[in-house]
Design a protein around this motif. Sequence first.
Motif, PDB file in Angstrom:
ATOM      1  N   LYS A  43     212.952 -13.937  -7.437  1.00  0.00           N
ATOM      2  CA  LYS A  43     212.850 -14.392  -8.831  1.00  0.00           C
ATOM      3  C   LYS A  43     211.655 -13.741  -9.520  1.00  0.00           C
ATOM      4  CE  LYS A  43     215.109 -18.901  -8.568  1.00  0.00           C
ATOM      5  NZ  LYS A  43     214.933 -20.359  -8.709  1.00  0.00           N
ATOM      6  N   LYS A  44     210.526 -13.676  -8.819  1.00  0.00           N
ATOM      7  CA  LYS A  44     209.337 -13.041  -9.402  1.00  0.00           C
ATOM      8  C   LYS A  44     209.585 -11.565  -9.683  1.00  0.00           C
ATOM      9  CE  LYS A  44     205.784 -16.094  -7.507  1.00  0.00           C
ATOM     10  NZ  LYS A  44     204.578 -16.182  -6.671  1.00  0.00           N
ATOM     11  N   ILE A  45     210.258 -10.898  -8.758  1.00  0.00           N
ATOM     12  CA  ILE A  45     210.560  -9.473  -8.938  1.00  0.00           C
ATOM     13  C   ILE A  45     211.477  -9.274 -10.138  1.00  0.00           C
ATOM     14  CG2 ILE A  45     211.804  -7.518  -7.917  1.00  0.00           C
ATOM     15  CD1 ILE A  45     210.615  -8.391  -5.206  1.00  0.00           C
ATOM     16  N   LYS A  46     212.490 -10.145 -10.300  1.00  0.00           N
ATOM     17  CA  LYS A  46     213.397 -10.041 -11.440  1.00  0.00           C
ATOM     18  C   LYS A  46     212.643 -10.261 -12.754  1.00  0.00           C
ATOM     19  CE  LYS A  46     217.785 -11.224  -9.274  1.00  0.00           C
ATOM     20  NZ  LYS A  46     218.908 -12.162  -9.228  1.00  0.00           N
ATOM     21  N   LEU A  48     209.433  -9.761 -13.322  1.00  0.00           N
ATOM     22  CA  LEU A  48     208.595  -8.591 -13.538  1.00  0.00           C
ATOM     23  C   LEU A  48     209.442  -7.406 -13.993  1.00  0.00           C
ATOM     24  CD1 LEU A  48     205.752  -7.424 -13.365  1.00  0.00           C
ATOM     25  CD2 LEU A  48     206.189  -6.890 -10.977  1.00  0.00           C
ATOM     26  N   SER A  49     210.622  -7.265 -13.407  1.00  0.00           N
ATOM     27  CA  SER A  49     211.533  -6.181 -13.789  1.00  0.00           C
ATOM     28  C   SER A  49     211.948  -6.311 -15.250  1.00  0.00           C
ATOM     29  CB  SER A  49     212.746  -6.189 -12.876  1.00  0.00           C
ATOM     30  OG  SER A  49     213.644  -5.177 -13.241  1.00  0.00           O
ATOM     31  N   ARG A  50     212.231  -7.560 -15.690  1.00  0.00           N
ATOM     32  CA  ARG A  50     212.584  -7.775 -17.110  1.00  0.00           C
ATOM     33  C   ARG A  50     211.413  -7.409 -18.018  1.00  0.00           C
ATOM     34  NH1 ARG A  50     215.246 -12.532 -15.125  1.00  0.00           N
ATOM     35  NH2 ARG A  50     213.390 -13.732 -15.647  1.00  0.00           N
ATOM     36  N   ARG A  51     210.195  -7.773 -17.624  1.00  0.00           N
ATOM     37  CA  ARG A  51     209.021  -7.426 -18.428  1.00  0.00           C
ATOM     38  C   ARG A  51     208.841  -5.918 -18.513  1.00  0.00           C
ATOM     39  NH1 ARG A  51     203.886 -10.675 -16.619  1.00  0.00           N
ATOM     40  NH2 ARG A  51     203.056  -9.605 -18.452  1.00  0.00           N
ATOM     41  N   ILE A  52     209.038  -5.230 -17.408  1.00  0.00           N
ATOM     42  CA  ILE A  52     208.923  -3.769 -17.407  1.00  0.00           C
ATOM     43  C   ILE A  52     210.007  -3.156 -18.285  1.00  0.00           C
ATOM     44  CG2 ILE A  52     209.185  -1.711 -15.956  1.00  0.00           C
ATOM     45  CD1 ILE A  52     207.707  -3.250 -13.752  1.00  0.00           C
ATOM     46  N   ASP A  53     211.223  -3.691 -18.186  1.00  0.00           N
ATOM     47  CA  ASP A  53     212.316  -3.192 -19.032  1.00  0.00           C
ATOM     48  C   ASP A  53     211.992  -3.365 -20.511  1.00  0.00           C
ATOM     49  OD1 ASP A  53     213.755  -2.405 -16.839  1.00  0.00           O
ATOM     50  OD2 ASP A  53     215.059  -4.184 -16.804  1.00  0.00           O
ATOM     51  N   ARG A  54     211.422  -4.543 -20.875  1.00  0.00           N
ATOM     52  CA  ARG A  54     211.035  -4.756 -22.280  1.00  0.00           C
ATOM     53  C   ARG A  54     209.925  -3.791 -22.688  1.00  0.00           C
ATOM     54  NH1 ARG A  54     209.204 -10.483 -22.794  1.00  0.00           N
ATOM     55  NH2 ARG A  54     209.750 -10.634 -20.630  1.00  0.00           N
ATOM     56  N   PHE A  55     208.998  -3.527 -21.772  1.00  0.00           N
ATOM     57  CA  PHE A  55     207.896  -2.614 -22.065  1.00  0.00           C
ATOM     58  C   PHE A  55     208.410  -1.194 -22.332  1.00  0.00           C
ATOM     59  CE2 PHE A  55     204.493   0.285 -20.626  1.00  0.00           C
ATOM     60  CZ  PHE A  55     203.508  -0.079 -21.516  1.00  0.00           C
ATOM     61  N   PHE A  56     209.375  -0.771 -21.529  1.00  0.00           N
ATOM     62  CA  PHE A  56     209.913   0.576 -21.674  1.00  0.00           C
ATOM     63  C   PHE A  56     211.095   0.652 -22.624  1.00  0.00           C
ATOM     64  CE2 PHE A  56     207.752   1.208 -17.546  1.00  0.00           C
ATOM     65  CZ  PHE A  56     207.026   2.333 -17.869  1.00  0.00           C
ATOM     66  N   GLU A  57     211.456  -0.468 -23.227  1.00  0.00           N
ATOM     67  CA  GLU A  57     212.624  -0.515 -24.100  1.00  0.00           C
ATOM     68  C   GLU A  57     212.493   0.524 -25.213  1.00  0.00           C
ATOM     69  OE1 GLU A  57     213.964  -3.824 -27.102  1.00  0.00           O
ATOM     70  OE2 GLU A  57     214.335  -4.447 -25.041  1.00  0.00           O
ATOM     71  N   GLY A  58     213.468   1.354 -25.335  1.00  0.00           N
ATOM     72  CA  GLY A  58     213.483   2.376 -26.377  1.00  0.00           C
ATOM     73  C   GLY A  58     212.588   3.554 -26.062  1.00  0.00           C
ATOM     74  N   LYS A  59     211.943   3.553 -24.939  1.00  0.00           N
ATOM     75  CA  LYS A  59     211.034   4.633 -24.563  1.00  0.00           C
ATOM     76  C   LYS A  59     211.423   5.165 -23.194  1.00  0.00           C
ATOM     77  CE  LYS A  59     207.992   3.831 -27.876  1.00  0.00           C
ATOM     78  NZ  LYS A  59     207.704   4.761 -28.886  1.00  0.00           N
ATOM     79  N   GLU A  60     211.209   6.433 -23.064  1.00  0.00           N
ATOM     80  CA  GLU A  60     211.342   7.023 -21.739  1.00  0.00           C
ATOM     81  C   GLU A  60     209.939   7.109 -21.159  1.00  0.00           C
ATOM     82  OE1 GLU A  60     213.284  10.760 -22.102  1.00  0.00           O
ATOM     83  OE2 GLU A  60     214.981   9.911 -23.159  1.00  0.00           O
ATOM     84  N   ALA A  61     209.843   7.132 -19.886  1.00  0.00           N
ATOM     85  CA  ALA A  61     208.519   7.142 -19.252  1.00  0.00           C
ATOM     86  C   ALA A  61     207.703   8.344 -19.721  1.00  0.00           C
ATOM     87  CB  ALA A  61     208.661   7.142 -17.732  1.00  0.00           C
ATOM     88  N   ALA A  62     208.332   9.489 -19.886  1.00  0.00           N
ATOM     89  CA  ALA A  62     207.609  10.691 -20.314  1.00  0.00           C
ATOM     90  C   ALA A  62     207.070  10.518 -21.722  1.00  0.00           C
ATOM     91  CB  ALA A  62     208.518  11.907 -20.241  1.00  0.00           C
TER      92      ALA A  62
END
Length: 172
Positions: A43-46, A48-62
């Motif tokens: 559950k914690k990993i999921k 955190l994964s959602r938070r990371i997805d929101r952080f990168f939303e609309g952006k590519e890592a590069a």
Amino acid sequence: MTSNLLQNLLGLGNIDGAIVLIGLIILFLIIVVLLIIVIKQNKKIKKLSRRIDRFFEGKEAASLEDEIFSIFQQNEIIKKTTEKNQNDINRLNARLAGCFQKVSIVRYDSFKLGGNLSFALALLDQNDNGIILNSVRSAESCYQYSKIIKNGQSDTELGREEAQALQNAINY
């Protein structure tokens, strides 16, 4: 008899079956506790994964890396500009120290002709260095005198109006 055969095959011939059963129950409880821990961690990993997805939303890592690099470059430009501005301010303050900052004028009637057309003008810097200009108006002419001021003192005797102008400027 079957249980004795199984115990002999497993090498547990001398151990009581109840002890084996208790061991299995403890092992089962440990497995259940570990399963609960795994579920909580999942559950914690999921989350955190959602938070990371929101952080990168609309952006590519590069592109995010490029933006972070751009922010660091802008920060360096701001630092250099701030240093330049501080140096300019220090230079201006040093120049300002030598400029006339304290001014006083005292008007007076030198020969009782009326109109207060004579004056003593004191011009001092922040360290009380400067000059006093005295303009004396008479019926036939006008005379100007200047006296040097160092640290609020004149090297020549001051008239009453000049002394008053100097004191007013010092107290400015």
